[in-house]
Motif scaffolding. Structure first.
Motif, short mmCIF file in Angstrom:
data_model
loop_
_atom_site.label_atom_id
_atom_site.label_comp_id
_atom_site.label_asym_id
_atom_site.label_seq_id
_atom_site.Cartn_x
_atom_site.Cartn_y
_atom_site.Cartn_z
N ILE A 105 0.81 -1.22 0.00
CA ILE A 105 0.00 0.00 0.00
C ILE A 105 0.85 1.27 0.00
N TRP A 106 2.15 1.16 0.31
CA TRP A 106 3.02 2.33 0.22
C TRP A 106 3.01 2.91 -1.19
N SER A 107 2.65 2.10 -2.17
CA SER A 107 2.64 2.54 -3.56
C SER A 107 1.76 3.77 -3.79
N VAL A 108 0.69 3.92 -3.02
CA VAL A 108 -0.25 5.02 -3.24
C VAL A 108 -0.23 6.03 -2.08
N ILE A 109 0.76 5.92 -1.20
CA ILE A 109 0.90 6.86 -0.09
C ILE A 109 1.82 7.99 -0.52
N PRO A 110 1.38 9.25 -0.44
CA PRO A 110 2.25 10.38 -0.83
C PRO A 110 3.58 10.33 -0.11
N LEU A 111 4.64 10.75 -0.81
CA LEU A 111 6.03 10.77 -0.37
C LEU A 111 6.67 9.39 -0.41
N ALA A 112 5.95 8.35 0.04
CA ALA A 112 6.50 6.98 -0.06
C ALA A 112 6.42 6.53 -1.52
N GLN A 113 5.23 6.35 -2.00
CA GLN A 113 4.93 6.06 -3.42
C GLN A 113 5.82 4.97 -4.02
N PHE A 114 5.95 3.87 -3.28
CA PHE A 114 6.71 2.73 -3.80
C PHE A 114 6.31 1.46 -3.07
N PRO A 115 5.87 0.43 -3.82
CA PRO A 115 5.51 -0.85 -3.17
C PRO A 115 6.76 -1.67 -2.90
N VAL A 116 7.01 -1.97 -1.64
CA VAL A 116 8.22 -2.70 -1.26
C VAL A 116 8.30 -4.06 -1.94
N ALA A 117 7.13 -4.70 -2.14
CA ALA A 117 7.11 -6.04 -2.74
C ALA A 117 7.47 -6.04 -4.21
N SER A 118 7.64 -4.84 -4.82
CA SER A 118 8.07 -4.79 -6.22
C SER A 118 9.57 -5.02 -6.35
N VAL A 119 10.27 -5.11 -5.22
CA VAL A 119 11.68 -5.52 -5.20
C VAL A 119 11.69 -7.01 -4.86
N PHE A 122 12.23 -9.14 -1.38
CA PHE A 122 11.30 -9.14 -0.24
C PHE A 122 10.26 -10.27 -0.36
N PRO A 123 9.51 -10.38 -1.46
CA PRO A 123 8.59 -11.52 -1.56
C PRO A 123 9.31 -12.86 -1.61
N LEU A 124 10.54 -12.89 -2.14
CA LEU A 124 11.28 -14.15 -2.20
C LEU A 124 11.61 -14.65 -0.80
N VAL A 125 12.04 -13.76 0.09
CA VAL A 125 12.36 -14.17 1.47
C VAL A 125 11.10 -14.67 2.17
N LEU A 126 9.97 -13.99 1.99
CA LEU A 126 8.72 -14.43 2.60
C LEU A 126 8.31 -15.80 2.06
N ALA A 127 8.47 -15.99 0.75
CA ALA A 127 8.13 -17.28 0.14
C ALA A 127 9.05 -18.38 0.66
N LEU A 128 10.31 -18.06 0.88
CA LEU A 128 11.26 -19.06 1.41
C LEU A 128 10.92 -19.43 2.85
N VAL A 129 10.44 -18.47 3.63
CA VAL A 129 10.01 -18.76 5.00
C VAL A 129 8.86 -19.78 4.98
N HIS A 181 5.69 -18.73 -5.96
CA HIS A 181 4.99 -18.09 -4.84
C HIS A 181 5.41 -16.63 -4.72
N ALA A 182 6.71 -16.38 -4.88
CA ALA A 182 7.22 -15.01 -4.78
C ALA A 182 6.88 -14.18 -6.01
N VAL A 183 6.97 -14.80 -7.19
CA VAL A 183 6.76 -14.05 -8.44
C VAL A 183 5.34 -13.52 -8.55
N ARG A 184 4.35 -14.26 -8.07
CA ARG A 184 2.96 -13.78 -8.15
C ARG A 184 2.82 -12.41 -7.50
N LEU A 185 3.41 -12.27 -6.32
CA LEU A 185 3.34 -11.00 -5.59
C LEU A 185 4.22 -9.95 -6.26
#
Length: 256
Positions: A105-119, A122-129, A181-185
């Motif tokens: 949701i950071w993607s649509v928050i002013p000043l942040a404007q970037f989804p962390v999961a687009s790197v 981050f989703p790869l580590v969560l998928a590995l967990v 699993h990671a790529v979907r996100l």
């Protein structure tokens, strides 16, 4: 941004690269890492505030927290794992859902404007967990032989095609599963952010070029993309957790 010689600063991979903002203990932190840390702080602080002093008659914050918690518990965990097996996994899945959702949701928050999961990391580590949990649970529940049958889809009724099926299932479960699993996100957040940047930059470019009607259309598309992204961000958190529950369910299920 590079204008590629045409005057239009087209977004690209450089839109996902950030310079270090500060250094702590020899480790450099950029915008994406900072947003991930803030995400953790937001999730922990919210649930601590909502349930730290839970009351029988909940206040507004506790009601919101209970609604979110209950949504994941009943709508995802219980539906996949059942109440008996699923209850112990509810805290983990709730944490996973809201962590991913806030990262998105950071993607649509002013000043942040970037989804962390687009790197992708981050989703790869969560998928590995989730993958490590699935492997560990499968081995613990079924032993070595049962683990081997589970990950290879062993079923002697398949006859002559059994060896081929076992090879495919082995590589699919042990190698491909955490990646997909990671790529979907990742792919959804990457594409969504790229589209948002495209229409946002186009709006300013067309406005500065005095192409007012075209700038207006681009601005409307930007607003439409923001609304659409809000939906996709929640859906991707839901899908990630749903798949995690599905993998755990497969680990706990009896192999026939």
């Amino acid at each position: 941004m590079s204008d590629n010689g045409c005057g239009f600063p087209a977004p690209g991979l450089h839109s996902f690269l950030f310079q270090p903002m500060f250094t702590v203990g020899g480790y450099e932190f950029n915008k994406v890492m900072l947003l991930a840390l803030v995400t953790t702080l937001v999730v922990v602080t919210f649930f601590w505030a909502a349930f730290g002093k839970a009351k029988v008659v909940p206040g507004k914050l506790q009601m919101v927290g209970e609604a979110g918690y209950d949504f994941v518990r009943r709508g995802i965990v219980y539906e996949t794992l059942g109440k008996r097996e699923g209850e112990k996994w509810v805290p983990f899945m709730v944490s996973l859902f809201f962590f991913i959702w806030i990262m998105n949701i950071w993607s649509v928050i002013p000043l942040a404007q970037f989804p962390v999961a687009s790197v992708f990391s981050f989703p790869l580590v969560l998928a590995l967990v989730v993958w490590v949990l699935w492997v560990g649970l499968t081995f613990k529940r079924h032993g070595f032989v049962g683990f081997f049958k589970n990950i290879t889809g062993y079923d002697k009724s398949l006859g002559a095609v059994l060896p081929l099926v076992m090879v495919i299932e082995f590589f699919s479960n042990l190698l491909v599963r955490p990646f997909t699993h990671a790529v979907r996100l990742f792919a959804n957040m990457f594409a969504g952010h790229l589209m948002l940047v495209m229409f946002t930059v186009a709006s300013w470019y067309l406005l500065n070029s005095w192409m007012i009607p075209a700038a207006g259309v681009s601005f409307v598309m930007t607003m439409a993309m923001i609304v659409f992204e809000l939906f996709v961000q929640a859906v991707q958190a839901y899908v990630f957790v749903l798949l995690a529950c599905s993998y755990i369910q497969g680990a706990l299920a009896e192999h026939h």
